[in-house]
Write a protein that holds these residues in place. Structure first.
Motif, PDB file in Angstrom:
ATOM      1  N   GLU A 397      35.729  44.514  21.764  1.00 48.74           N
ATOM      2  CA  GLU A 397      34.747  43.444  21.904  1.00 48.74           C
ATOM      3  C   GLU A 397      34.049  43.100  20.586  1.00 48.74           C
ATOM      4  O   GLU A 397      33.619  41.965  20.381  1.00 48.74           O
ATOM      5  N   ASN A 441      36.901  40.007  32.532  1.00 52.69           N
ATOM      6  CA  ASN A 441      36.145  41.203  32.879  1.00 52.69           C
ATOM      7  C   ASN A 441      35.692  41.091  34.336  1.00 52.69           C
ATOM      8  O   ASN A 441      34.919  40.196  34.680  1.00 52.69           O
ATOM      9  N   ARG A 443      33.734  42.852  36.151  1.00 55.07           N
ATOM     10  CA  ARG A 443      32.296  43.042  36.388  1.00 55.07           C
ATOM     11  C   ARG A 443      31.523  41.753  36.127  1.00 55.07           C
ATOM     12  O   ARG A 443      30.635  41.377  36.897  1.00 55.07           O
ATOM     13  N   LYS A 444      31.890  41.058  35.050  1.00 51.59           N
ATOM     14  CA  LYS A 444      31.226  39.792  34.751  1.00 51.59           C
ATOM     15  C   LYS A 444      31.550  38.735  35.800  1.00 51.59           C
ATOM     16  O   LYS A 444      30.697  37.935  36.180  1.00 51.59           O
ATOM     17  N   GLU A 447      29.450  39.345  38.826  1.00 52.33           N
ATOM     18  CA  GLU A 447      28.078  38.887  38.604  1.00 52.33           C
ATOM     19  C   GLU A 447      27.984  37.369  38.730  1.00 52.33           C
ATOM     20  O   GLU A 447      27.007  36.838  39.289  1.00 52.33           O
ATOM     21  N   MET A 448      28.986  36.659  38.219  1.00 49.67           N
ATOM     22  CA  MET A 448      28.993  35.198  38.313  1.00 49.67           C
ATOM     23  C   MET A 448      29.042  34.742  39.770  1.00 49.67           C
ATOM     24  O   MET A 448      28.332  33.822  40.182  1.00 49.67           O
ATOM     25  N   TRP A 456      34.548  31.115  37.181  1.00 46.43           N
ATOM     26  CA  TRP A 456      35.314  32.348  37.394  1.00 46.43           C
ATOM     27  C   TRP A 456      36.636  32.104  38.104  1.00 46.43           C
ATOM     28  O   TRP A 456      37.522  32.960  38.098  1.00 46.43           O
TER      29      TRP A 456
END
Length: 477
Positions: A397, A441, A443-444, A447-448, A456
């Motif tokens: 990253e 990702n 996890r992201k 969250e979205m 997404w």
């Protein structure tokens, strides 16, 4: 007229096997048959020993000879008798017989059942430990459609006589729980182990069907088996029904992909597709002889703290099932335990598909301190068999560098081991990948979705995106 099969004060605190059999015997409405073939002929004995067995037992039998068994329940084309189809045939035949022979006019309030098992206990040479199918087909209201509880057990005691006693105890527990705990399947599961432990007898598959269990999701029951320590791993098919791991994995080449799948992303599917292509080409194996398993551990399922959100679990399960995948839930945190588990069922090729972070963890010796031989003992299991690791690259990253076996850094204490397995082609890079996918990702994305944001959708398979929107998965609602 309502039939009392619920709890009452007199028996609320009585849990002994003798008193369970007695309570069933004293219930004037519960009436049925016992059919126990093979080695499992102990359940009905507990009811004969309790007072008033005539109140419960319509018939008991053991068609030990295979020809007699075929004559009663129908021939088995594969000549295999310790199977789920055999158990179902036994229960269906016996309930049909009792319906035919016992008059409903004379006995309007009877709750019929057929209990059955087909079991092979440990052999004299101790080569085969023993296993079996146990089930009950039963009514909770007169003339009601039948319910079924069917389960497969592994027998772990070292003597056939001990295994038979445990089978008898579990049989009584099953009959009792079917009538007195059917309104709470999670509690029912726990009571199957009254006076027993998983060290003696392990339930690795269970399915509930019928009107009483119309709202039961068998995948949640699978999850409960692992959470309760009743088994180490369970599987369910794309249909959502629990399946016996031995039937799925027996003599198969196995490729497994572990993840949280919260949700399933394009990266997950790319890892699966690319590693499967490499696995089949490298080992010259056929797709029909290869089983792909998507695995989630209990640790993967815990979003926060020690609790598992069942709705969240079913969301993930629904997505994997919609994509046509077989799912395994396990309590195996270390990969060597996964390999050791698979090796019970096959001596063929095994492939582990994983990302860079996971591979770095595998070569961290701090995860093997509970073993007397440490990481060497674990790797002796992990790589002793026909096992390869297929490594999907990652993007740093901070630097944007693509990480693979060529440049990743493992624990200094285990670098020599890592180099040895890499040089011997036991760790293989997946090189056919799309670089832009490495930015995905899960996890992201989660969250979205949770925050109601857009953008997404294109990072997930089309089927997954559609299902998430239709069922409003991973939302705060």
């Amino acid at each position: 007229m309502p039939i009392n099969v619920q709890g009452d004060k007199e028996f609320n605190n009585v849990t002994s096997i003798q008193n369970k059999a007695l309570r069933i015997n004293l219930n004037e409405n519960i009436y049925g048959t016992f059919a126990e073939i093979g080695a499992g002929q102990e359940t009905v004995r507990n009811f004969f020993r309790a007072p008033n067995p005539t109140g419960t037992i319509a018939k008991t039998m053991s068609a030990y000879d295979k020809d007699f068994s075929d004559a009663i329940y129908g021939a088995e084309p594969a000549k295999r008798y310790v199977t789920e189809p055999r158990l179902k045939a036994m229960m269906a035949y016996e309930t049909g017989l009792i319906e035919k022979r016992i008059s409903r006019l004379k006995h309007p309030n009877k709750l019929f059942f057929s209990f059955a098992n087909t079991v092979a206990t440990i052999d004299w040479a101790k080569k085969y430990k023993g296993h079996g199918w146990i089930g009950i087909r039963f009514q909770t209201a007169p003339k009601e459609e039948y319910n079924e509880i069917i389960m497969h057990v592994q027998l772990h005691e070292n003597k056939a006589a001990q295994q038979q006693i445990s089978l008898g105890i579990m049989g009584v527990n099953l009959i009792y729980a079917a009538y007195y705990h059917h309104d709470d399947p999670k509690t029912l599961l726990k009571h199957l182990y009254d006076h027993l432990s998983p060290d003696k007898i392990e339930i690795d598959t269970i399915n509930f069907t019928g009107p009483t269990f119309k709202d039961v999701d068998n995948r949640l029951m699978s999850l409960q088996l692992v959470r309760n320590g009743m088994t180490d791993a369970v599987m369910f098919a794309p249909s959502g029904n629990n399946v016996l791991p031995a039937n799925v994995l027996y003599k198969k080449n196995i490729l497994t992909l572990r993840g949280s799948f919260r949700p399933v992303t394009n990266v997950n599917i790319s890892m699966y597709e690319k590693s499967l292509q490499m696995f089949m080409k490298e080992h010259e194996v056929e797709r029909a002889a290869t089983e792909v398993i998507f695995e989630m551990t209990l640790f993967n399922l815990k979003a926060e703290g020690d609790e598992i959100d069942e709705k969240d679990f079913l969301n993930r399960a629904d997505l994997l099932c919609a994509l046509g995948h077989t799912v395994m839930i396990s309590n195996f945190q270390q990969y060597y335990k996964v390999v050791d588990y698979f090796a019970q069922f096959t001596s063929e090729q095994i492939g582990l598909t994983m990302g860079v972070t996971t591979l770095i963890d595998i070569f961290d010796d701090k995860y093997y301190k509970e073993l007397s031989g440490g990481i060497l003992e674990a790797f002796g299991i992990l790589f002793a068999r026909n096992v390869n690791i297929y490594l999907y690259p990652a993007k740093d990253e901070e630097t944007g560098e693509i990480l693979s076996t060529k440049n990743l850094r493992v624990n200094n204490n285990t670098r020599g081991l890592y180099n040895f397995f890499k040089q011997n082609d036991r760790i293989i890079d997946i090189t056919d990948f799309e670089e832009q996918s490495l930015d995905i990702n899960s996890r992201k994305i989660h969250e979205m979705i949770l925050e109601g944001k857009s953008g997404w959708e294109e990072m997930l398979p089309e089927t997954v995106t559609k299902l998430i929107k239709e069922k409003q998965m991973f939302t705060k609602k």
